[in-house]
Each structure stands twice: as C-alpha cells, then as structure tokens.
Design a protein around this motif. Structure first.
Motif, PDB file in Angstrom:
ATOM      1  N   GLY A 177     -31.781 -50.526 -24.938  1.00 19.16           N
ATOM      2  CA  GLY A 177     -33.162 -50.876 -25.218  1.00 19.16           C
ATOM      3  C   GLY A 177     -34.103 -49.708 -25.001  1.00 19.16           C
ATOM      4  O   GLY A 177     -33.852 -48.829 -24.179  1.00 19.16           O
ATOM      5  N   TYR A 178     -35.196 -49.703 -25.747  1.00 21.18           N
ATOM      6  CA  TYR A 178     -36.218 -48.681 -25.559  1.00 21.18           C
ATOM      7  C   TYR A 178     -37.589 -49.307 -25.765  1.00 21.18           C
ATOM      8  O   TYR A 178     -37.740 -50.308 -26.465  1.00 21.18           O
ATOM      9  CB  TYR A 178     -36.019 -47.506 -26.528  1.00 21.18           C
ATOM     10  CG  TYR A 178     -36.199 -47.857 -27.986  1.00 21.18           C
ATOM     11  CD1 TYR A 178     -37.450 -47.753 -28.609  1.00 21.18           C
ATOM     12  CD2 TYR A 178     -35.122 -48.299 -28.750  1.00 21.18           C
ATOM     13  CE1 TYR A 178     -37.606 -48.088 -29.942  1.00 21.18           C
ATOM     14  CE2 TYR A 178     -35.282 -48.627 -30.073  1.00 21.18           C
ATOM     15  CZ  TYR A 178     -36.524 -48.514 -30.667  1.00 21.18           C
ATOM     16  OH  TYR A 178     -36.682 -48.842 -31.988  1.00 21.18           O
ATOM     17  N   VAL A 226     -42.527 -43.783 -22.196  1.00 20.98           N
ATOM     18  CA  VAL A 226     -41.315 -44.027 -22.980  1.00 20.98           C
ATOM     19  C   VAL A 226     -40.200 -44.385 -22.006  1.00 20.98           C
ATOM     20  O   VAL A 226     -39.980 -43.667 -21.016  1.00 20.98           O
ATOM     21  CB  VAL A 226     -40.914 -42.801 -23.828  1.00 20.98           C
ATOM     22  CG1 VAL A 226     -39.676 -43.107 -24.652  1.00 20.98           C
ATOM     23  CG2 VAL A 226     -42.065 -42.383 -24.732  1.00 20.98           C
ATOM     24  N   ARG A 227     -39.501 -45.476 -22.283  1.00 19.71           N
ATOM     25  CA  ARG A 227     -38.388 -45.930 -21.440  1.00 19.71           C
ATOM     26  C   ARG A 227     -37.163 -46.177 -22.324  1.00 19.71           C
ATOM     27  O   ARG A 227     -37.272 -46.769 -23.401  1.00 19.71           O
ATOM     28  CB  ARG A 227     -38.749 -47.219 -20.700  1.00 19.71           C
ATOM     29  CG  ARG A 227     -39.959 -47.090 -19.770  1.00 19.71           C
ATOM     30  CD  ARG A 227     -39.628 -46.229 -18.573  1.00 19.71           C
ATOM     31  NE  ARG A 227     -40.735 -46.166 -17.631  1.00 19.71           N
ATOM     32  CZ  ARG A 227     -41.671 -45.221 -17.651  1.00 19.71           C
ATOM     33  NH1 ARG A 227     -41.606 -44.261 -18.572  1.00 19.71           N
ATOM     34  NH2 ARG A 227     -42.637 -45.209 -16.768  1.00 19.71           N
ATOM     35  N   ILE A 264     -47.950 -51.079 -28.101  1.00 22.09           N
ATOM     36  CA  ILE A 264     -46.733 -51.257 -27.314  1.00 22.09           C
ATOM     37  C   ILE A 264     -45.621 -51.693 -28.263  1.00 22.09           C
ATOM     38  O   ILE A 264     -45.735 -52.736 -28.917  1.00 22.09           O
ATOM     39  CB  ILE A 264     -46.919 -52.302 -26.202  1.00 22.09           C
ATOM     40  CG1 ILE A 264     -48.033 -51.872 -25.250  1.00 22.09           C
ATOM     41  CG2 ILE A 264     -45.623 -52.488 -25.428  1.00 22.09           C
ATOM     42  CD1 ILE A 264     -48.379 -52.906 -24.210  1.00 22.09           C
ATOM     43  N   ILE A 265     -44.580 -50.895 -28.366  1.00 25.88           N
ATOM     44  CA  ILE A 265     -43.453 -51.213 -29.238  1.00 25.88           C
ATOM     45  C   ILE A 265     -42.165 -51.171 -28.431  1.00 25.88           C
ATOM     46  O   ILE A 265     -42.081 -50.499 -27.393  1.00 25.88           O
ATOM     47  CB  ILE A 265     -43.348 -50.235 -30.438  1.00 25.88           C
ATOM     48  CG1 ILE A 265     -43.086 -48.804 -29.943  1.00 25.88           C
ATOM     49  CG2 ILE A 265     -44.605 -50.295 -31.282  1.00 25.88           C
ATOM     50  CD1 ILE A 265     -42.868 -47.807 -31.052  1.00 25.88           C
ATOM     51  N   ASP A 266     -41.160 -51.899 -28.897  1.00 25.06           N
ATOM     52  CA  ASP A 266     -39.835 -51.834 -28.282  1.00 25.06           C
ATOM     53  C   ASP A 266     -38.780 -52.139 -29.339  1.00 25.06           C
ATOM     54  O   ASP A 266     -39.076 -52.643 -30.420  1.00 25.06           O
ATOM     55  CB  ASP A 266     -39.715 -52.792 -27.091  1.00 25.06           C
ATOM     56  CG  ASP A 266     -39.837 -54.257 -27.503  1.00 25.06           C
ATOM     57  OD1 ASP A 266     -40.070 -54.518 -28.687  1.00 25.06           O
ATOM     58  OD2 ASP A 266     -39.698 -55.135 -26.634  1.00 25.06           O
ATOM     59  N   GLY A 267     -37.552 -51.804 -29.013  1.00 20.68           N
ATOM     60  CA  GLY A 267     -36.446 -52.007 -29.940  1.00 20.68           C
ATOM     61  C   GLY A 267     -35.117 -51.847 -29.226  1.00 20.68           C
ATOM     62  O   GLY A 267     -35.060 -51.658 -28.007  1.00 20.68           O
ATOM     63  N   LYS A 268     -34.048 -51.906 -30.007  1.00 16.67           N
ATOM     64  CA  LYS A 268     -32.718 -51.768 -29.430  1.00 16.67           C
ATOM     65  C   LYS A 268     -31.787 -51.129 -30.446  1.00 16.67           C
ATOM     66  O   LYS A 268     -32.065 -51.112 -31.660  1.00 16.67           O
ATOM     67  CB  LYS A 268     -32.163 -53.133 -28.999  1.00 16.67           C
ATOM     68  CG  LYS A 268     -32.023 -54.129 -30.130  1.00 16.67           C
ATOM     69  CD  LYS A 268     -31.536 -55.471 -29.610  1.00 16.67           C
ATOM     70  CE  LYS A 268     -31.423 -56.489 -30.756  1.00 16.67           C
ATOM     71  NZ  LYS A 268     -30.939 -57.797 -30.273  1.00 16.67           N
TER      72      LYS A 268
END
Length: 302
Positions: A33-34, A48-49, A269-273
């Motif tokens: 995940g990020y 950023v994670r 704010i965005i996230d994904g995998k």
C-alpha cells in the motif's frame, strides 16, 4: 551420533527454507500500500508512505521546506536508513549560534548583548585598529624607501639570470576524446522508425496495464485553482469534469474565473496498492519478447 546431528541440521535448514519461501510468497502475493498527502497554501508540504500488507517494512518521505527520508522495519521500531538523527544535531548547532553573548557595560556589570550590538562593537574595534595601523605605516614608510631601492636592485639582477635559463617545455598529455552520444531528437527518430514499431506497441501496452494496476484513488480533496484566464480555466474544468475520480463526498475542485493570476491552493490525499507478482510479470514479459527487449536496450544505451 553423526546421523542424529545431520538430521537435526537438515531439519533446521528445512525450517529456514520454508520460512524464506513463506516470506517470498507473502511479498509477492500480498498487496503493498501507498498513500500521498499533498498540501499547498503558502508553501508545499508532502507526506508519502509505502508499506507492505503486514506493515513489517515501511518507507516514509516528508517534505516541509526540508526533505526527510527514512526506512523502518519491525513495524517502525527499527530504523534502517538513515542511522542516527541528523535533525537533532542541526537544531543543537542552531541553538548554540542563537545564544546571546555576555559582556561588561560602562558600570562593569555583566549583561546580555544582542547580535546587533555585538556587530556594532566589533565594527568599532575594527575601525579603531585600522586607524592606528595607518599612522604606523606613515611613520615607517620613510625608513622603508631606502631599503626597498636596495632590494629592487638585487631582485633585477636575479630576474635577468632567471631569464637566461631555458625551461624545457612540458609535454602535453593527449586527452582522450569521449564518444559523443546522439542527441534526444536523433534517438527519438530512431525509436519512432519502423524498425522498433513492434517493440513500441508491446511497451506501450504493458506500461498502460501497469499504470492501470497501480492507479491511485483520491480519498479527500479540497482544491481551488485558476489558470489566469477564464477560457483556459473553463477548459481545465471541463476536462476534470470528464474524470470520474473527482466526484465524491469529500472531494471538491473549485475553479476561480475572476483571478487574473494562475494559482493552486488546497490539499489532496490519495492512496493505492500494487502486487509485486504483477510488476515482475510485466518486467519479465517485456524482456522475454525480442522486439520490446531491443527497444528497451536502445533506450538504456541511448
């Protein structure tokens, strides 16, 4: 006895092999995940994670005027990179510079002095020192003129003798001529030729599949923007309206048609995998094909 020792060693090696295999399968078939948090009001801020499914490994990048990159394992308890904490050292150095120095005033009482007062005090000392040295130079200049004449006569004779000695010219080393790489335009022409047509088709197809796989979702957004002119701002708004990812409860993209200057203000704010097995599949399939491999090697070599 020896057979028993070998049996125990074999069991230990088998357990280690199974553990390594289990870790590899977890890394390949569990999602990574990020998340990205971007904010711009008066200055840019970014977080950023990146982490695995169990959050055993985590990568962090922060930007708030200064960048901070770190890698952690064991759920953030062990820091792999960078070792130590350079920020603490910098803060200690800055704090020591900011401390006010102490001196004595006219009444011989100790007090704190600001930086401006300290600068004025040092300038006054410097001016007083230069005036005294100028007076000394005037007194000494009369005595030094005679000695300078004598020294100049000796120096002239020495220079004449030095000119008589012929110096051997140094051999210049031949510089190796570096092979100049072709420019970007010539490389682009070669890539766009019919020779690389099949490789281009495969590369574009695989890259689009990878982008689709790792494409992020916008979780929250509150953005106000302007491109400086009402018509261009309207075109950008119409283009964004065709994108389905901008619609949602916590998402707002507000155009400003009245502003005469382009600007961007707000946060996203965005996230994904992603799955590592799919990334490896794309990479292996590109290098397994002859045409795409030829194109990639051409791009690498330039």
């Amino acid at each position: 006895m020896i057979l028993l020792i070998l049996k125990i060693i074999g069991k230990i090696l088998l357990i280690l092999l199974l553990v390594i295999l289990a870790i590899i399968l977890l890394l390949l078939f569990t999602p990574f995940g990020y998340s990205v948090n971007l904010e711009y009001y008066n200055a840019l801020k970014a977080k950023v994670r990146f982490h695995d499914f169990l959050r055993f490994l985590s990568v962090k990048f922060d930007y708030d005027g200064e960048s901070d990159f770190s890698v952690h394992i064991l759920w953030g308890r062990v820091k792999l990179f960078p070792k130590g904490n350079p920020k603490k050292k910098e803060s200690k150095q800055k704090a020591s510079k900011k401390k006010n120095s102490k001196t004595f005033d006219e009444n011989f009482t100790e007090r704190e002095v600001s930086e401006e007062e300290e600068k004025e005090y040092r300038e006054n000392l410097y001016r007083a020192g230069t005036e005294s040295t100028a007076e000394v130079n005037v007194l000494v200049s009369g005595d030094s003129e005679s000695s300078d004449k004598d020294n100049s006569s000796h120096a002239d004779s020495g220079t004449d003798e030095a000119h008589d000695i012929k110096k051997k010219p140094k051999k210049e080393k031949k510089k190796k001529q570096k092979k100049s790489r072709p420019g970007f335009s010539s490389l682009l022409k070669e890539i766009m030729s019919d020779e690389y047509a099949a490789g281009r088709k495969i590369l574009i197809d695989k890259v689009l599949k990878l982008v689709k796989h790792i494409w992020p979702d916008i979780k929250e957004a509150d953005v106000t923007y302007s491109l400086g002119e009402p018509d261009t701002t309207g075109y950008a708004t119409a283009f964004l309206a065709m994108m389905p990812f901008i619609y949602g409860k916590k998402k707002s993209f507000n155009p400003d048609f009245a502003s005469e200057k382009p600007y961007f203000r707000g946060y996203i704010i965005i996230d994904g995998k992603l799955f590592l097995y799919y990334v490896l599949y794309i990479v292996i399939s590109l290098f397994a094909n002859k045409d795409s491999r030829k194109l990639i090697m051409k791009l690498i070599k330039g």
